[in-house]
Design an enzyme around this catalytic site. Structure first.
Site, PDB file in Angstrom:
ATOM      1  N   GLU A 129      54.202  49.820  57.054  1.00  8.97           N
ATOM      2  CA  GLU A 129      55.103  48.702  56.717  1.00  8.97           C
ATOM      3  C   GLU A 129      56.151  49.077  55.682  1.00  8.97           C
ATOM      4  OE1 GLU A 129      51.791  48.513  56.963  1.00  8.97           O
ATOM      5  OE2 GLU A 129      51.207  46.725  58.080  1.00  8.97           O
ATOM      6  N   ALA A 187      52.190  44.273  64.011  1.00 12.96           N
ATOM      7  CA  ALA A 187      52.790  42.962  64.268  1.00 12.96           C
ATOM      8  C   ALA A 187      54.108  43.207  64.992  1.00 12.96           C
ATOM      9  CB  ALA A 187      53.036  42.255  62.945  1.00 12.96           C
ATOM     10  N   GLY A 231      49.559  45.901  61.550  1.00 14.73           N
ATOM     11  CA  GLY A 231      48.620  44.849  61.940  1.00 14.73           C
ATOM     12  C   GLY A 231      47.537  45.344  62.887  1.00 14.73           C
ATOM     13  N   GLU A 274      44.960  46.731  60.742  1.00 14.63           N
ATOM     14  CA  GLU A 274      44.348  45.601  60.017  1.00 14.63           C
ATOM     15  C   GLU A 274      43.393  44.813  60.920  1.00 14.63           C
ATOM     16  OE1 GLU A 274      48.378  44.527  58.814  1.00 14.63           O
ATOM     17  OE2 GLU A 274      47.636  44.319  56.774  1.00 14.63           O
TER      18      GLU A 274
HETATM   19  N1  CAA Z   1      56.824  45.566  67.259  1.00 15.88           N
HETATM   20  C1  CAA Z   1      57.649  45.362  68.313  1.00 15.88           C
HETATM   21  N2  CAA Z   1      57.867  46.293  69.265  1.00 15.88           N
HETATM   22  C2  CAA Z   1      57.225  47.472  69.165  1.00 15.88           C
HETATM   23  C3  CAA Z   1      56.331  47.752  68.100  1.00 15.88           C
HETATM   24  C4  CAA Z   1      56.151  46.728  67.108  1.00 15.88           C
HETATM   25  N3  CAA Z   1      55.283  46.876  66.082  1.00 15.88           N
HETATM   26  N4  CAA Z   1      55.840  49.011  68.246  1.00 15.88           N
HETATM   27  C5  CAA Z   1      56.397  49.499  69.387  1.00 15.88           C
HETATM   28  N5  CAA Z   1      57.218  48.562  69.936  1.00 15.88           N
HETATM   29  C6  CAA Z   1      58.008  48.689  71.159  1.00 15.88           C
HETATM   30  C7  CAA Z   1      59.220  49.591  70.937  1.00 15.88           C
HETATM   31  O1  CAA Z   1      60.276  48.879  70.330  1.00 15.88           O
HETATM   32  C8  CAA Z   1      59.512  50.016  72.369  1.00 15.88           C
HETATM   33  O2  CAA Z   1      60.178  48.956  73.018  1.00 15.88           O
HETATM   34  P1  CAA Z   1      61.507  49.267  73.920  1.00 15.88           P
HETATM   35  O3  CAA Z   1      60.971  50.119  75.044  1.00 15.88           O
HETATM   36  O4  CAA Z   1      61.946  47.918  74.350  1.00 15.88           O
HETATM   37  O5  CAA Z   1      62.447  50.010  73.067  1.00 15.88           O
HETATM   38  C9  CAA Z   1      58.126  50.133  72.990  1.00 15.88           C
HETATM   39  O6  CAA Z   1      57.264  49.358  72.152  1.00 15.88           O
HETATM   40  C10 CAA Z   1      57.604  51.560  73.015  1.00 15.88           C
HETATM   41  O7  CAA Z   1      57.670  52.070  71.704  1.00 15.88           O
HETATM   42  P2  CAA Z   1      58.431  53.442  71.322  1.00 15.88           P
HETATM   43  O8  CAA Z   1      59.512  53.720  72.298  1.00 15.88           O
HETATM   44  O9  CAA Z   1      58.805  53.366  69.888  1.00 15.88           O
HETATM   45  O10 CAA Z   1      57.233  54.462  71.554  1.00 15.88           O
HETATM   46  P3  CAA Z   1      57.032  55.893  70.854  1.00 15.88           P
HETATM   47  O11 CAA Z   1      55.907  56.535  71.585  1.00 15.88           O
HETATM   48  O12 CAA Z   1      58.315  56.608  70.735  1.00 15.88           O
HETATM   49  O13 CAA Z   1      56.557  55.561  69.346  1.00 15.88           O
HETATM   50  C11 CAA Z   1      55.266  54.371  67.668  1.00 15.88           C
HETATM   51  C12 CAA Z   1      55.331  54.919  69.102  1.00 15.88           C
HETATM   52  C13 CAA Z   1      55.254  55.533  66.668  1.00 15.88           C
HETATM   53  C14 CAA Z   1      53.987  53.556  67.545  1.00 15.88           C
HETATM   54  C15 CAA Z   1      56.511  53.498  67.395  1.00 15.88           C
HETATM   55  O14 CAA Z   1      56.626  52.546  68.445  1.00 15.88           O
HETATM   56  C16 CAA Z   1      56.465  52.727  66.112  1.00 15.88           C
HETATM   57  O15 CAA Z   1      56.688  53.281  65.060  1.00 15.88           O
HETATM   58  N6  CAA Z   1      56.164  51.395  66.176  1.00 15.88           N
HETATM   59  C17 CAA Z   1      56.151  50.532  65.024  1.00 15.88           C
HETATM   60  C18 CAA Z   1      54.923  50.747  64.164  1.00 15.88           C
HETATM   61  C19 CAA Z   1      54.980  49.838  62.958  1.00 15.88           C
HETATM   62  O16 CAA Z   1      55.864  49.908  62.129  1.00 15.88           O
HETATM   63  N7  CAA Z   1      53.987  48.938  62.824  1.00 15.88           N
HETATM   64  C20 CAA Z   1      53.903  48.016  61.727  1.00 15.88           C
HETATM   65  C21 CAA Z   1      54.519  46.711  62.134  1.00 15.88           C
HETATM   66  S1  CAA Z   1      54.705  45.568  60.781  1.00 15.88           S
HETATM   67  C22 CAA Z   1      53.169  44.924  60.535  1.00 15.88           C
HETATM   68  O17 CAA Z   1      52.247  45.181  61.278  1.00 15.88           O
HETATM   69  C23 CAA Z   1      53.050  43.994  59.336  1.00 15.88           C
HETATM   70  C24 CAA Z   1      51.680  43.541  59.045  1.00 15.88           C
HETATM   71  O18 CAA Z   1      50.974  44.055  58.224  1.00 15.88           O
HETATM   72  C25 CAA Z   1      51.170  42.378  59.709  1.00 15.88           C
END
Ligand code: CAA
Length: 256
Positions: A130, A64, A107, A110
Site C-alpha cells: 500500500e 483491495a 487486502g 490481510e
Molecule cells: N485493484 C484493481 N485492479 C487490479 C489490482 C488491484 N489491487 N491488482 C491487479 N489488478 C488488475 C490490473 O489493473 C490488470 O487489469 P487490466 O488488465 O485491466 O490492466 C489486471 O488486474 C492484471 O494485473 P497486471 O496486468 O498488473 O498483472 P501483472 O502480472 O503484471 O502484475 C501484480 C501483478 C504485481 C499483482 C500487479 O497487478 C499489482 O501490483 N497489483 C496491485 C497490488 C496492490 O497494490 N495491492 C494493494 C491494493 S490496496 C489495498 O489492498 C488496501 C488495503 O489494505 C485494504
C-alpha cells in the site's frame, strides 16, 4: 446472481473461491459483501466444520480494488466506514484456512491473515504494498502482520512494500504449510476435512483459546485455557474420544 465468488460444500467443508480473474481477484465492494455474507451463512450452518478460501493459481487476491478506491474522499471513507465490516468476517467461529497460490497482496494478505491458518503453494507471494499507493494497510495488516512475523519484518514489508516469497513467509511464521501448487487445494481440503470431523465444541474452543493469546497476558490466557479445558469434560465427546483411545478404536464424535 453474482459469480465474483464461487462456493460449494464438500461433505462438511465449505470451499469459497475468488472469481475475478480479470482483476487478479481484487476485492471490490461486490466481492467483499459476497464474501462476508457467504462466510456468515456457512458459519451459521451447523453442518459446516471448516471453511476454505482459495483463489486462482496466479492470485489468491491482489488486494483491495484500487480502481474502485481511487476517487474516494476522506469523508466517504470515514462516514461509511465500510472497512469495519471485516470485523464480522474476523469474528467467524468456524475455522477458516486460506489456500494461497500466487499473489496475496494488500487486502489479499490481510484476508489470508484473518483466516486461522495459511497453507501456501510454492508460488505464493505475500506483501503489503500500500505504501506504493500513498496509503497504508487498512484491513488489519499493520496489526496482524506484526503479530505474525514480528516488528522487524512487518516494518520492512509495510515500509518498503516488498514481497515475501513462500519460504521466507513460512520461516517468519506467516504460513503454516508449503504445498506444491498442483496439490494445494487437495491437501488443504484434506486438512479442513480432518478439522471438520473432530468434535465441534473442542475445535471451536481450541480456536477461541489460541486467539485469546493475542488479546490477553500469559497468565490470563493460561487461566482461560484451563477453564475451557475443564469445561470440555462436560461433553459426551470427551468421554467418547478418551474411551475410543483406550479401546483402540476410532472416535465417533457427536458434537455434544
Ligand atoms: N485493484 C484493481 N485492479 C487490479 C489490482 C488491484 N489491487 N491488482 C491487479 N489488478 C488488475 C490490473 O489493473 C490488470 O487489469 P487490466 O488488465 O485491466 O490492466 C489486471 O488486474 C492484471 O494485473 P497486471 O496486468 O498488473 O498483472 P501483472 O502480472 O503484471 O502484475 C501484480 C501483478 C504485481 C499483482 C500487479 O497487478 C499489482 O501490483 N497489483 C496491485 C497490488 C496492490 O497494490 N495491492 C494493494 C491494493 S490496496 C489495498 O489492498 C488496501 C488495503 O489494505 C485494504
Amino acid at each position: 446472481m453474482s459469480d465474483v465468488i464461487l462456493s460449494e460444500v464438500r461433505d462438511n467443508v465449505a470451499l469459497i473461491t475468488f472469481n475475478r480473474p480479470e482483476a487478479l481477484n481484487a476485492i471490490n465492494l461486490e466481492v467483499m459483501d459476497a464474501l462476508i455474507s457467504t462466510v456468515a451463512k456457512y458459519d451459521a450452518d451447523k453442518n459446516i466444520g471448516c471453511i476454505v478460501l482459495a483463489g486462482s493459481e496466479k492470485a489468491f487476491v491482489a488486494g483491495a480494488d484500487i480502481k474502485e478506491m481511487v476517487d474516494k474522499s476522506y469523508m466517504e471513507m470515514f462516514l461509511v466506514d465500510k472497512q469495519s465490516d471485516w470485523e464480522k468476517f474476523a469474528a467467524t467461529r468456524t475455522p477458516m484456512i486460506a489456500a494461497v497460490s500466487g499473489y496475496a497482496l494488500g487486502g489479499g494478505c490481510e484476508i489470508a491473515m484473518m483466516c486461522d491458518m495459511i497453507f501456501a503453494s510454492d508460488t505464493a507471494k505475500f506483501g503489503q504494498p500500500e505504501i506504493k499507493l500513498g496509503v497504508i494497510p487498512g484491513w488489519g495488516g499493520t496489526q496482524r502482520l506484526t503479530r505474525a512475523v514480528g516488528k522487524a519484518k512487518a516494518m520492512d514489508m509495510i515500509l518498503t512494500g516488498r514481497m515475501m516469497d513462500v519460504d521466507e513467509a513460512e520461516r517468519a511464521g506467516l504460513v503454516a504449510r508449503i504445498i506444491p501448487a498442483d496439490k494445494l487445494l487437495e491437501e488443504t481440503m484434506k486438512a479442513a476435512s480432518k478439522i471438520a470431523n473432530y468434535s465441534t465444541p473442542s475445535v471451536l474452543l481450541g480456536k477461541e483459546t489460541v486467539n485469546r493469546a493475542f488479546e490477553s497476558s500469559l497468565a490470563e490466557g493460561i487461566k482461560f485455557e484451563r477453564r475451557v479445558f475443564y469445561s470440555l469434560f462436560a461433553t459426551n465427546d470427551q468421554k467418547e474420544g478418551m474411551e475410543a483411545f483406550a479401546a483402540k478404536r476410532k472416535a465417533q464424535f457427536k458434537n455434544r
